[in-house]
Design a protein around this motif. Structure first.
Motif, PDB file in Angstrom:
ATOM      1  N   LEU A 159       2.899 -10.033  -2.793  1.00  0.00           N
ATOM      2  CA  LEU A 159       4.229  -9.441  -2.892  1.00  0.00           C
ATOM      3  C   LEU A 159       4.092  -7.955  -2.593  1.00  0.00           C
ATOM      4  N   LEU A 160       4.612  -7.536  -1.453  1.00  0.00           N
ATOM      5  CA  LEU A 160       4.480  -6.154  -0.989  1.00  0.00           C
ATOM      6  C   LEU A 160       5.730  -5.369  -1.361  1.00  0.00           C
ATOM      7  N   VAL A 161       5.544  -4.221  -2.012  1.00  0.00           N
ATOM      8  CA  VAL A 161       6.656  -3.377  -2.423  1.00  0.00           C
ATOM      9  C   VAL A 161       6.737  -2.179  -1.478  1.00  0.00           C
ATOM     10  N   ALA A 162       7.935  -1.897  -0.982  1.00  0.00           N
ATOM     11  CA  ALA A 162       8.153  -0.748  -0.104  1.00  0.00           C
ATOM     12  C   ALA A 162       9.502  -0.133  -0.428  1.00  0.00           C
ATOM     13  N   THR A 163       9.678   1.105  -0.019  1.00  0.00           N
ATOM     14  CA  THR A 163      10.979   1.767  -0.114  1.00  0.00           C
ATOM     15  C   THR A 163      11.488   2.018   1.303  1.00  0.00           C
ATOM     16  N   GLY A 203       6.890   2.156  -6.871  1.00  0.00           N
ATOM     17  CA  GLY A 203       7.381   1.311  -7.954  1.00  0.00           C
ATOM     18  C   GLY A 203       6.639   0.009  -8.119  1.00  0.00           C
ATOM     19  N   LYS A 204       5.421  -0.053  -7.631  1.00  0.00           N
ATOM     20  CA  LYS A 204       4.646  -1.294  -7.693  1.00  0.00           C
ATOM     21  C   LYS A 204       4.349  -1.717  -9.131  1.00  0.00           C
ATOM     22  N   SER A 211       5.634  -4.889 -11.354  1.00  0.00           N
ATOM     23  CA  SER A 211       4.692  -5.822 -11.969  1.00  0.00           C
ATOM     24  C   SER A 211       5.056  -6.079 -13.431  1.00  0.00           C
ATOM     25  N   ALA A 212       5.293  -5.005 -14.176  1.00  0.00           N
ATOM     26  CA  ALA A 212       5.571  -5.133 -15.605  1.00  0.00           C
ATOM     27  C   ALA A 212       6.899  -5.825 -15.868  1.00  0.00           C
ATOM     28  N   ILE A 243      -0.490 -14.132  -8.025  1.00  0.00           N
ATOM     29  CA  ILE A 243       0.374 -13.358  -7.148  1.00  0.00           C
ATOM     30  C   ILE A 243      -0.056 -11.902  -7.232  1.00  0.00           C
ATOM     31  N   ALA A 244      -0.438 -11.336  -6.102  1.00  0.00           N
ATOM     32  CA  ALA A 244      -0.820  -9.924  -6.056  1.00  0.00           C
ATOM     33  C   ALA A 244       0.396  -9.088  -5.689  1.00  0.00           C
ATOM     34  N   ILE A 245       0.613  -8.022  -6.446  1.00  0.00           N
ATOM     35  CA  ILE A 245       1.699  -7.088  -6.166  1.00  0.00           C
ATOM     36  C   ILE A 245       1.069  -5.798  -5.674  1.00  0.00           C
ATOM     37  N   THR A 246       1.407  -5.418  -4.449  1.00  0.00           N
ATOM     38  CA  THR A 246       0.723  -4.304  -3.810  1.00  0.00           C
ATOM     39  C   THR A 246       1.710  -3.456  -3.024  1.00  0.00           C
ATOM     40  N   SER A 247       1.192  -2.390  -2.425  1.00  0.00           N
ATOM     41  CA  SER A 247       2.019  -1.526  -1.575  1.00  0.00           C
ATOM     42  C   SER A 247       1.113  -0.775  -0.617  1.00  0.00           C
TER      43      SER A 247
END
Length: 282
Positions: free
Chosen positions: A162-166, A38-39, A43-44, A28-32
């Protein structure tokens, strides 16, 4: 199944009567699209939450050259991904235990040679993934932000993104750009979205619907149907997050009962249910 995955069946019961049967090494890739959303924090802490559910988790710092996972985890590694690539140490020697019970493979910071995707970097990364993925139930790739060739290559190795956005307009604009590239260049037909720093309950679902409307109108992966956004949850604005980051501690360790920590736990649960295919036993 992604080329980097190896199927395995686990029959060990976990807490709450849940038995997990994940593909060994689900990536699973966590990106933005934008930095500073807060990517790496996600992840952590997501790794810690998945570990609590009985999974063997590795976080691989794929932000080559601008790594900061070590800062978030308050680790001072003697060996990094750079040392593995250059043959100065083995892969196992570079993998270290992190607070929270999971494993991490950290990247060096300020490495100019990793700012672009050379054939050498590509080959070393592919060799690394082939070796490390079968050892874990889930591998989280903490990628860089944006759509550079290094970031896109790291994303191409993952079965899920998994894309992180605000809620900020700049973050959403860059998130849209990232989704568009992933849909058109990698033929992704689904992207999972987490909205961080949500001011109100329900903000994430509204944002997901707004982005989906734009994507339906302008973006189609290849010749197939439009890309689908899957809302995985919101992380609310919470002063405990800043305090944990400043103390260089995991939020799930520093303040496990705060709203943001509980939200991360819920996101981990949804990943287990929808990606890692958890099964319950009566």
């Amino acid at each position: 199944m992604n080329a980097t995955e190896t199927a395995v069946t686990s029959t060990e019961p976990q807490a709450g009567g849940v038995i997990l049967h994940p593909a060994r090494g689900k990536v699973i890739a966590i990106t933005s699209g934008k930095g500073g959303v807060g990517k790496t924090f996600l992840s952590a802490n997501l790794a810690a939450a998945l570990t609590r559910r009985g999974l063997r988790v590795l976080v691989l710092d794929a932000d080559l050259g601008l790594a900061n996972l070590d800062v978030v985890l308050n680790l001072y590694p003697k060996l990094t991904l750079h040392d593995v690539f250059t043959g100065k140490c083995t892969l196992q020697e570079a993998i270290v235990a992190a607070p929270g019970g999971f494993s991490v493979l950290l990247a060096g910071s300020g490495m100019v040679e990793y700012s672009r995707l050379t054939p050498e970097v590509r080959d070393e990364f592919l060799r690394l993934m082939a070796e490390v993925v079968p050892r874990y139930d889930v591998v989280l790739l903490d990628t860089g932000a944006g759509i550079s060739d290094v970031v896109l290559f790291a994303l191409s190795l993952a079965s899920e993104v998994l894309l992180v956005a605000t809620p900020e307009p700049t973050s959403l604009t860059d998130a849209y750009a990232t989704i568009k590239v992933l849909a058109t260049q990698q033929q992704r037909d689904r992207i999972r979205l987490v909205v961080n720093q949500a001011a109100r309950p329900g903000d994430g679902r509204v944002i997901t619907q707004q982005l989906q409307t734009v994507l339906n109108r302008f973006v189609s992966p290849g010749q197939g149907a439009g890309v689908r956004l899957l809302h995985m949850g919101d992380i609310p604005v919470d002063p405990a997050v800043k305090e944990a980051v400043m103390r260089r501690q995991l939020l799930l360790v520093h303040t496990p009962g705060c709203p943001a920590a509980l939200a991360v736990g819920q996101i981990a649960g949804r990943l287990v249910d929808t990606v890692l295919r958890a099964h319950t036993q009566a």
